[in-house]
Design a protein around this motif. Structure first.
Motif, PDB file in Angstrom:
ATOM      1  N   SER A   1       5.841  86.863  -7.674  1.00 24.79           N
ATOM      2  CA  SER A   1       4.649  86.332  -8.333  1.00 24.79           C
ATOM      3  C   SER A   1       3.662  87.466  -8.596  1.00 24.79           C
ATOM      4  O   SER A   1       3.736  88.530  -7.989  1.00 24.79           O
ATOM      5  N   TYR A   2       2.728  87.212  -9.490  1.00 21.65           N
ATOM      6  CA  TYR A   2       1.732  88.209  -9.834  1.00 21.65           C
ATOM      7  C   TYR A   2       0.643  88.366  -8.776  1.00 21.65           C
ATOM      8  O   TYR A   2      -0.040  89.364  -8.743  1.00 21.65           O
ATOM      9  N   ASP A   3       0.495  87.376  -7.898  1.00 21.37           N
ATOM     10  CA  ASP A   3      -0.637  87.408  -6.971  1.00 21.37           C
ATOM     11  C   ASP A   3      -0.344  88.022  -5.609  1.00 21.37           C
ATOM     12  O   ASP A   3      -1.197  87.994  -4.736  1.00 21.37           O
ATOM     13  N   GLY A   4       0.821  88.605  -5.405  1.00 16.48           N
ATOM     14  CA  GLY A   4       1.094  89.220  -4.116  1.00 16.48           C
ATOM     15  C   GLY A   4       2.323  90.100  -4.142  1.00 16.48           C
ATOM     16  O   GLY A   4       3.165  90.000  -5.030  1.00 16.48           O
ATOM     17  N   ALA A   5       2.410  90.967  -3.134  1.00 12.90           N
ATOM     18  CA  ALA A   5       3.541  91.894  -3.053  1.00 12.90           C
ATOM     19  C   ALA A   5       4.803  91.198  -2.547  1.00 12.90           C
ATOM     20  O   ALA A   5       5.910  91.583  -2.904  1.00 12.90           O
ATOM     21  N   LEU A   6       4.631  90.179  -1.717  1.00 10.13           N
ATOM     22  CA  LEU A   6       5.785  89.458  -1.177  1.00 10.13           C
ATOM     23  C   LEU A   6       6.216  88.360  -2.138  1.00 10.13           C
ATOM     24  O   LEU A   6       5.376  87.731  -2.787  1.00 10.13           O
ATOM     25  N   PRO A   7       7.519  88.095  -2.206  1.00 12.26           N
ATOM     26  CA  PRO A   7       7.977  87.010  -3.084  1.00 12.26           C
ATOM     27  C   PRO A   7       7.661  85.639  -2.485  1.00 12.26           C
ATOM     28  O   PRO A   7       7.487  85.496  -1.273  1.00 12.26           O
ATOM     29  N   VAL A   8       7.602  84.657  -3.346  1.00 10.56           N
ATOM     30  CA  VAL A   8       7.514  83.267  -2.914  1.00 10.56           C
ATOM     31  C   VAL A   8       8.929  82.857  -2.513  1.00 10.56           C
ATOM     32  O   VAL A   8       9.873  83.080  -3.266  1.00 10.56           O
ATOM     33  N   GLU A   9       9.073  82.292  -1.324  1.00 10.32           N
ATOM     34  CA  GLU A   9      10.379  81.863  -0.817  1.00 10.32           C
ATOM     35  C   GLU A   9      10.388  80.344  -0.708  1.00 10.32           C
ATOM     36  O   GLU A   9       9.523  79.753  -0.052  1.00 10.32           O
TER      37      GLU A   9
ATOM     38  N   ASN B   1      19.983  71.962   8.506  1.00 10.40           N
ATOM     39  CA  ASN B   1      19.046  72.139   9.621  1.00 10.40           C
ATOM     40  C   ASN B   1      17.738  71.372   9.434  1.00 10.40           C
ATOM     41  O   ASN B   1      16.823  71.508  10.240  1.00 10.40           O
ATOM     42  N   GLY B   2      17.644  70.579   8.368  1.00  9.17           N
ATOM     43  CA  GLY B   2      16.436  69.805   8.119  1.00  9.17           C
ATOM     44  C   GLY B   2      15.210  70.661   7.890  1.00  9.17           C
ATOM     45  O   GLY B   2      14.111  70.330   8.315  1.00  9.17           O
ATOM     46  N   ARG B   3      15.401  71.780   7.201  1.00 10.94           N
ATOM     47  CA  ARG B   3      14.303  72.735   6.971  1.00 10.94           C
ATOM     48  C   ARG B   3      13.961  72.759   5.488  1.00 10.94           C
ATOM     49  O   ARG B   3      14.790  73.103   4.648  1.00 10.94           O
ATOM     50  N   TYR B   4      12.720  72.393   5.195  1.00  7.49           N
ATOM     51  CA  TYR B   4      12.239  72.333   3.814  1.00  7.49           C
ATOM     52  C   TYR B   4      10.901  73.063   3.774  1.00  7.49           C
ATOM     53  O   TYR B   4       9.875  72.512   4.169  1.00  7.49           O
ATOM     54  N   THR B   5      10.931  74.314   3.331  1.00  5.55           N
ATOM     55  CA  THR B   5       9.751  75.160   3.464  1.00  5.55           C
ATOM     56  C   THR B   5       9.464  75.963   2.204  1.00  5.55           C
ATOM     57  O   THR B   5      10.355  76.234   1.395  1.00  5.55           O
ATOM     58  N   ILE B   6       8.200  76.355   2.099  1.00  5.62           N
ATOM     59  CA  ILE B   6       7.756  77.288   1.070  1.00  5.62           C
ATOM     60  C   ILE B   6       6.915  78.350   1.768  1.00  5.62           C
ATOM     61  O   ILE B   6       6.012  78.017   2.536  1.00  5.62           O
ATOM     62  N   ARG B   7       7.263  79.611   1.533  1.00  2.00           N
ATOM     63  CA  ARG B   7       6.404  80.702   1.975  1.00  2.00           C
ATOM     64  C   ARG B   7       5.798  81.303   0.724  1.00  2.00           C
ATOM     65  O   ARG B   7       6.507  81.777  -0.160  1.00  2.00           O
ATOM     66  N   LYS B   8       4.491  81.260   0.660  1.00  2.00           N
ATOM     67  CA  LYS B   8       3.782  81.776  -0.515  1.00  2.00           C
ATOM     68  C   LYS B   8       3.646  83.294  -0.415  1.00  2.00           C
ATOM     69  O   LYS B   8       3.878  83.883   0.632  1.00  2.00           O
ATOM     70  N   SER B   9       3.250  83.911  -1.506  1.00  2.00           N
ATOM     71  CA  SER B   9       3.151  85.371  -1.552  1.00  2.00           C
ATOM     72  C   SER B   9       2.057  85.911  -0.635  1.00  2.00           C
ATOM     73  O   SER B   9       2.072  87.083  -0.284  1.00  2.00           O
ATOM     74  N   ASP B  10       1.124  85.076  -0.209  1.00  3.69           N
ATOM     75  CA  ASP B  10       0.082  85.520   0.726  1.00  3.69           C
ATOM     76  C   ASP B  10       0.476  85.285   2.187  1.00  3.69           C
ATOM     77  O   ASP B  10      -0.353  85.403   3.071  1.00  3.69           O
ATOM     78  N   ARG B  11       1.721  84.939   2.417  1.00  2.95           N
ATOM     79  CA  ARG B  11       2.314  84.684   3.735  1.00  2.95           C
ATOM     80  C   ARG B  11       1.964  83.329   4.328  1.00  2.95           C
ATOM     81  O   ARG B  11       2.414  82.998   5.406  1.00  2.95           O
TER      82      ARG B  11
ATOM     83  N   PHE C   1      11.959  81.096 -12.622  1.00  6.17           N
ATOM     84  CA  PHE C   1      11.241  79.881 -12.250  1.00  6.17           C
ATOM     85  C   PHE C   1      11.876  78.672 -12.933  1.00  6.17           C
ATOM     86  O   PHE C   1      12.121  77.643 -12.295  1.00  6.17           O
ATOM     87  N   ARG C   2      12.174  78.788 -14.220  1.00  6.17           N
ATOM     88  CA  ARG C   2      12.806  77.678 -14.942  1.00  6.17           C
ATOM     89  C   ARG C   2      14.192  77.369 -14.392  1.00  6.17           C
ATOM     90  O   ARG C   2      14.577  76.205 -14.283  1.00  6.17           O
ATOM     91  N   ARG C   3      14.937  78.393 -14.008  1.00 10.38           N
ATOM     92  CA  ARG C   3      16.267  78.183 -13.419  1.00 10.38           C
ATOM     93  C   ARG C   3      16.138  77.444 -12.085  1.00 10.38           C
ATOM     94  O   ARG C   3      16.917  76.547 -11.785  1.00 10.38           O
ATOM     95  N   MET C   4      15.118  77.809 -11.291  1.00  6.73           N
ATOM     96  CA  MET C   4      14.888  77.115 -10.029  1.00  6.73           C
ATOM     97  C   MET C   4      14.556  75.648 -10.291  1.00  6.73           C
ATOM     98  O   MET C   4      15.094  74.760  -9.628  1.00  6.73           O
ATOM     99  N   LEU C   5      13.684  75.368 -11.257  1.00  5.18           N
ATOM    100  CA  LEU C   5      13.344  73.979 -11.573  1.00  5.18           C
ATOM    101  C   LEU C   5      14.580  73.191 -12.004  1.00  5.18           C
ATOM    102  O   LEU C   5      14.727  72.016 -11.635  1.00  5.18           O
TER     103      LEU C   5
END
Length: 79
Positions: A7-15, A22-32, A62-66
């Protein structure tokens, strides 16, 4: 299923992770910071509401992910 988007707003990628085994549904944003969900449907709804392709360095990723998330919504699985 995991996605890593620059993303444009941070050095780390959005995950974005949907891990049914494992029942894990998460988002890590670029700001951690992150978001945790009880189901993949909640995660997908959040992504559609809060993320927009202009925020990402590679809009086609992003479109491929959607598209993959839409496939998951329809079939309950992904390839």
């Amino acid at each position: 299923m995991e996605f890593s988007l620059s993303s444009y707003d941070g050095a780390l990628p959005v995950e974005i992770t949907i891990d049914d085994d494992n029942g894990r549904y998460t988002i890590r944003k670029s700001d951690r910071s992150g978001e945790y969900f009880n189901s993949p449907i909640e995660l997908i709804a959040w992504v559609k509401t809060h993320f927009h392709e202009e925020e990402f360095c590679h809009p086609h990723e992003f479109r491929r992910m959607l598209a993959k998330l839409a496939e998951y919504e329809l079939n309950g699985t992904y390839l």
